[in-house]
Scaffold this motif. Structure first.
Motif, PDB file in Angstrom:
ATOM      1  N   GLN A 260      99.878  21.131   8.860  1.00 61.98           N
ATOM      2  CA  GLN A 260      99.578  22.025   7.731  1.00 61.98           C
ATOM      3  C   GLN A 260      99.716  23.511   8.069  1.00 61.98           C
ATOM      4  OE1 GLN A 260      96.090  20.779   5.043  1.00 61.98           O
ATOM      5  NE2 GLN A 260      95.700  19.697   6.956  1.00 61.98           N
ATOM      6  N   PRO A 261      99.089  24.010   9.130  1.00 63.10           N
ATOM      7  CA  PRO A 261      99.167  25.455   9.407  1.00 63.10           C
ATOM      8  C   PRO A 261     100.587  25.945   9.656  1.00 63.10           C
ATOM      9  CG  PRO A 261      97.427  24.407  10.712  1.00 63.10           C
ATOM     10  CD  PRO A 261      98.240  23.311  10.128  1.00 63.10           C
ATOM     11  N   ILE A 262     101.387  25.152  10.339  1.00 60.60           N
ATOM     12  CA  ILE A 262     102.762  25.548  10.615  1.00 60.60           C
ATOM     13  C   ILE A 262     103.562  25.627   9.321  1.00 60.60           C
ATOM     14  CG2 ILE A 262     104.921  24.809  11.716  1.00 60.60           C
ATOM     15  CD1 ILE A 262     103.283  23.700  14.002  1.00 60.60           C
ATOM     16  N   ILE A 263     103.392  24.640   8.460  1.00 56.20           N
ATOM     17  CA  ILE A 263     104.123  24.612   7.189  1.00 56.20           C
ATOM     18  C   ILE A 263     103.708  25.773   6.298  1.00 56.20           C
ATOM     19  CG2 ILE A 263     104.485  23.273   5.077  1.00 56.20           C
ATOM     20  CD1 ILE A 263     104.108  20.739   6.816  1.00 56.20           C
ATOM     21  N   ALA A 264     102.420  26.078   6.291  1.00 58.50           N
ATOM     22  CA  ALA A 264     101.928  27.175   5.457  1.00 58.50           C
ATOM     23  C   ALA A 264     102.445  28.520   5.942  1.00 58.50           C
ATOM     24  CB  ALA A 264     100.403  27.169   5.437  1.00 58.50           C
ATOM     25  N   GLU A 265     102.574  28.685   7.254  1.00 60.61           N
ATOM     26  CA  GLU A 265     102.960  29.984   7.804  1.00 60.61           C
ATOM     27  C   GLU A 265     104.453  30.227   7.762  1.00 60.61           C
ATOM     28  OE1 GLU A 265     102.370  32.527  11.958  1.00 60.61           O
ATOM     29  OE2 GLU A 265     101.011  30.888  11.443  1.00 60.61           O
ATOM     30  N   HIS A 266     105.245  29.157   7.907  1.00 58.37           N
ATOM     31  CA  HIS A 266     106.699  29.312   7.976  1.00 58.37           C
ATOM     32  C   HIS A 266     107.329  28.812   6.672  1.00 58.37           C
ATOM     33  CE1 HIS A 266     106.608  30.381  12.264  1.00 58.37           C
ATOM     34  NE2 HIS A 266     105.629  29.492  12.350  1.00 58.37           N
ATOM     35  N   LYS A 267     107.425  29.695   5.715  1.00 57.86           N
ATOM     36  CA  LYS A 267     107.896  29.342   4.376  1.00 57.86           C
ATOM     37  C   LYS A 267     109.411  29.227   4.294  1.00 57.86           C
ATOM     38  CE  LYS A 267     103.857  31.512   2.244  1.00 57.86           C
ATOM     39  NZ  LYS A 267     103.156  30.230   2.146  1.00 57.86           N
ATOM     40  N   THR A 268     110.119  29.593   5.357  1.00 59.73           N
ATOM     41  CA  THR A 268     111.575  29.462   5.363  1.00 59.73           C
ATOM     42  C   THR A 268     112.036  28.082   5.815  1.00 59.73           C
ATOM     43  OG1 THR A 268     111.652  30.349   7.632  1.00 59.73           O
ATOM     44  CG2 THR A 268     111.896  31.925   5.815  1.00 59.73           C
ATOM     45  N   LEU A 269     111.121  27.217   6.209  1.00 57.45           N
ATOM     46  CA  LEU A 269     111.483  25.898   6.729  1.00 57.45           C
ATOM     47  C   LEU A 269     112.252  25.063   5.708  1.00 57.45           C
ATOM     48  CD1 LEU A 269     108.350  24.680   8.753  1.00 57.45           C
ATOM     49  CD2 LEU A 269     110.679  24.905   9.616  1.00 57.45           C
ATOM     50  N   ASP A 270     113.369  24.481   6.157  1.00 58.37           N
ATOM     51  CA  ASP A 270     114.134  23.523   5.355  1.00 58.37           C
ATOM     52  C   ASP A 270     113.963  22.103   5.871  1.00 58.37           C
ATOM     53  OD1 ASP A 270     115.202  25.455   3.666  1.00 58.37           O
ATOM     54  OD2 ASP A 270     116.920  25.817   4.987  1.00 58.37           O
ATOM     55  N   SER A 271     113.641  21.979   7.156  1.00 52.05           N
ATOM     56  CA  SER A 271     113.541  20.662   7.775  1.00 52.05           C
ATOM     57  C   SER A 271     112.514  20.705   8.893  1.00 52.05           C
ATOM     58  CB  SER A 271     114.902  20.231   8.336  1.00 52.05           C
ATOM     59  OG  SER A 271     114.801  19.069   9.118  1.00 52.05           O
ATOM     60  N   LEU A 272     111.654  19.699   8.944  1.00 54.19           N
ATOM     61  CA  LEU A 272     110.646  19.603   9.990  1.00 54.19           C
ATOM     62  C   LEU A 272     110.599  18.160  10.486  1.00 54.19           C
ATOM     63  CD1 LEU A 272     107.104  21.224   9.986  1.00 54.19           C
ATOM     64  CD2 LEU A 272     107.508  18.976  10.950  1.00 54.19           C
ATOM     65  N   VAL A 273     110.680  17.988  11.784  1.00 51.59           N
ATOM     66  CA  VAL A 273     110.611  16.658  12.405  1.00 51.59           C
ATOM     67  C   VAL A 273     109.579  16.706  13.516  1.00 51.59           C
ATOM     68  CG1 VAL A 273     111.850  14.922  13.736  1.00 51.59           C
ATOM     69  CG2 VAL A 273     113.005  16.104  11.869  1.00 51.59           C
ATOM     70  N   LEU A 274     108.654  15.753  13.510  1.00 54.81           N
ATOM     71  CA  LEU A 274     107.668  15.607  14.583  1.00 54.81           C
ATOM     72  C   LEU A 274     107.861  14.233  15.196  1.00 54.81           C
ATOM     73  CD1 LEU A 274     105.278  16.434  16.267  1.00 54.81           C
ATOM     74  CD2 LEU A 274     103.757  15.886  14.367  1.00 54.81           C
ATOM     75  N   THR A 275     108.374  14.210  16.409  1.00 60.22           N
ATOM     76  CA  THR A 275     108.694  12.955  17.076  1.00 60.22           C
ATOM     77  C   THR A 275     108.012  12.907  18.429  1.00 60.22           C
ATOM     78  OG1 THR A 275     110.532  11.524  17.778  1.00 60.22           O
ATOM     79  CG2 THR A 275     110.806  13.898  18.080  1.00 60.22           C
ATOM     80  N   ASP A 276     108.394  11.948  19.269  1.00 55.03           N
ATOM     81  CA  ASP A 276     107.824  11.843  20.616  1.00 55.03           C
ATOM     82  C   ASP A 276     108.902  11.413  21.587  1.00 55.03           C
ATOM     83  OD1 ASP A 276     107.683   8.725  20.897  1.00 55.03           O
ATOM     84  OD2 ASP A 276     106.705   9.144  18.984  1.00 55.03           O
ATOM     85  N   ALA A 277     108.670  11.698  22.863  1.00 51.20           N
ATOM     86  CA  ALA A 277     109.666  11.420  23.894  1.00 51.20           C
ATOM     87  C   ALA A 277     109.936   9.929  24.051  1.00 51.20           C
ATOM     88  CB  ALA A 277     109.212  12.015  25.229  1.00 51.20           C
ATOM     89  N   ASP A 278     108.981   9.085  23.674  1.00 44.80           N
ATOM     90  CA  ASP A 278     109.167   7.636  23.766  1.00 44.80           C
ATOM     91  C   ASP A 278     110.027   7.090  22.640  1.00 44.80           C
ATOM     92  OD1 ASP A 278     107.570   7.617  26.001  1.00 44.80           O
ATOM     93  OD2 ASP A 278     105.751   7.040  24.921  1.00 44.80           O
ATOM     94  N   GLY A 279     110.252   7.887  21.603  1.00 46.53           N
ATOM     95  CA  GLY A 279     110.987   7.392  20.443  1.00 46.53           C
ATOM     96  C   GLY A 279     110.186   6.400  19.622  1.00 46.53           C
ATOM     97  N   GLN A 280     108.866   6.471  19.734  1.00 45.23           N
ATOM     98  CA  GLN A 280     108.026   5.509  19.019  1.00 45.23           C
ATOM     99  C   GLN A 280     107.928   5.814  17.534  1.00 45.23           C
ATOM    100  OE1 GLN A 280     103.412   5.110  19.248  1.00 45.23           O
ATOM    101  NE2 GLN A 280     104.217   3.833  20.884  1.00 45.23           N
ATOM    102  N   GLY A 281     107.640   7.068  17.191  1.00 49.74           N
ATOM    103  CA  GLY A 281     107.462   7.420  15.790  1.00 49.74           C
ATOM    104  C   GLY A 281     108.131   8.733  15.436  1.00 49.74           C
TER     105      GLY A 281
END
Length: 384
Positions: A260-281
């Motif tokens: 939430q805080p990152i999305i609220a602060e960076h209003k220019t975002l077109d794409s956001l991905v949150l992943t992990d090094a294991d490729g789990q999610g």
């Protein structure tokens, strides 16, 4: 005399920094190809010009080095340590490794606040944590001075779900202000077509692979049938899949809450991905979904720091054994496609087969395409 003029010309030419002749647009193109926030931070301390250009980078990759529990914030944590648990909301994500001579990176990406000692909080907290001489920065703090981010990728050091060795579990979720859809692929074991040298002999593995394929053909009655055997309900198979589904949804909703805080602060975002090094999610949000979250605040779960999961409709496909084209065999292969029960018609325009089969990279994308051709089982789940 001419020799003196030649030497003077050579000295004058060598004093020119040709890199300074490059336009800002070309340097920004290079920085956008770099992406990694740590590397960009190092670039930012090279010169005043770089220092001014780095915050204009549009494509940023943030790799989280370690995950520290709020309860253990005062204890030393190595950057290689992995913390796992079903509720990502119990952890705060921090960066380690910002030690001398790169302490100036903190000055570029965010001023250091007075005071020290353990600071508890979540991903959205604009704080730092000092442990053993290493200053940890939350992703929110690190990204604070980037003004033009359009594509952001955050990578955790590991998946949240502690699964047994040999078990396959992957998920992908798309969110707006709440869950839009989620696809989960699981298997109780994976038999590789190319066994490692320290395993059984090649002949033994080939025999084992063929026997599993034969059992699959007998149990499934062919690809067209795809019925779930009765034993699936009695031996705990269905219960295990339900646990996989709930755990994946909790992990996804916890990640969403922390963004939430990152999305609220960076209003220019077109794409956001949150992943992990294991490729789990993988959690994904496009421009429309990001804007939806800004306009319509999420509903948080009262029990924990995560987004409330709405009532869901689920479709399940199962194969006791699934052989992929490369020879890999997934035992107990399961695919679950999830959408909110009351999702608007506009978000259902994309056919189910398209978003389900494209959720995973190969070879698991092929596994999903094979599973959706089998018999479909429908389930429902209440909000939690």
């Amino acid at each position: 005399m001419s020799s003196f003029g030649s030497d003077l010309s050579l000295t004058s030419s060598s004093s020119i920094d040709h890199f300074d002749l490059l336009p800002d647009s070309l340097i920004l193109l290079i920085f956008n190809r770099i992406g990694d926030v740590k590397a960009l931070g190092r670039c930012g301390v090279v010169s005043r010009r770089f220092h001014a250009l780095v915050p204009q980078v549009e494509n940023v990759v943030v790799r989280v080095d370690c995950v520290i529990s709020d309860d253990d914030a005062s204890s030393p944590v190595g950057s290689s340590g992995k913390a796992r648990g079903p509720l990502l909301g119990l952890f705060r994500l921090v960066f380690s490794g910002f030690v001398r001579p790169f302490q100036a990176l903190g000055q570029l990406l965010g001023p250091k606040r007075p005071g020290s000692g353990p600071i508890t909080g979540t991903l959205g907290d604009d704080d730092e944590l000092d442990q053993g001489g290493i200053t940890h920065h939350s992703p929110t703090q690190v990204l604070k001075n980037f003004n033009e981010i359009r594509s952001l990728r955050i990578e955790l050091p590991s998946g949240e779900l502690g699964i047994e060795n040999g078990v396959l579990l992957k998920w992908r979720a798309d969110f707006g202000s709440t869950l839009d859809n989620c696809v989960i692929l699981g298997a109780s074991s994976v038999i590789s077509a190319n066994p490692s040298k320290d395993s059984l002999s090649l002949d033994n593995n080939r025999d084992e692979l063929q026997s599993h394929v034969a059992v699959a053909a007998a149990a499934c009655g062919g690809e067209e049938n795809g019925s779930i055997p009765e034993s699936f309900y009695t031996n705990g198979g269905l219960k295990l899949r339900v646990v996989w589904t709930i755990s994946s949804l909790i992990a996804a909703s916890a990640r969403h809450y922390l963004l939430q805080p990152i999305i609220a602060e960076h209003k220019t975002l077109d794409s956001l991905v949150l992943t992990d090094a294991d490729g789990q999610g993988v959690l994904c949000m496009n421009r429309d979904q990001l804007e939806e979250l800004r306009v319509k605040p999420l509903s948080a779960s009262s029990a924990s720091k995560r987004t409330l999961v709405p009532a869901l409709n689920m479709r399940l496909w199962y194969a006791p054994s699934l052989e992929l084209p490369d020879g890999t065999v997934l035992k107990g292969a399961t695919l679950v496609a999830i959408r909110p029960s009351e999702q608007g018609g506009a978000k259902r325009e994309v056919s189910e087969g398209a978003w389900v089969s494209s959720a995973f990279e190969e070879p698991f994308g092929t596994a999903a395409k094979m599973l959706v051709k089998r018999r479909t089982y429908c389930l429902e789940m209440n909000s939690f």
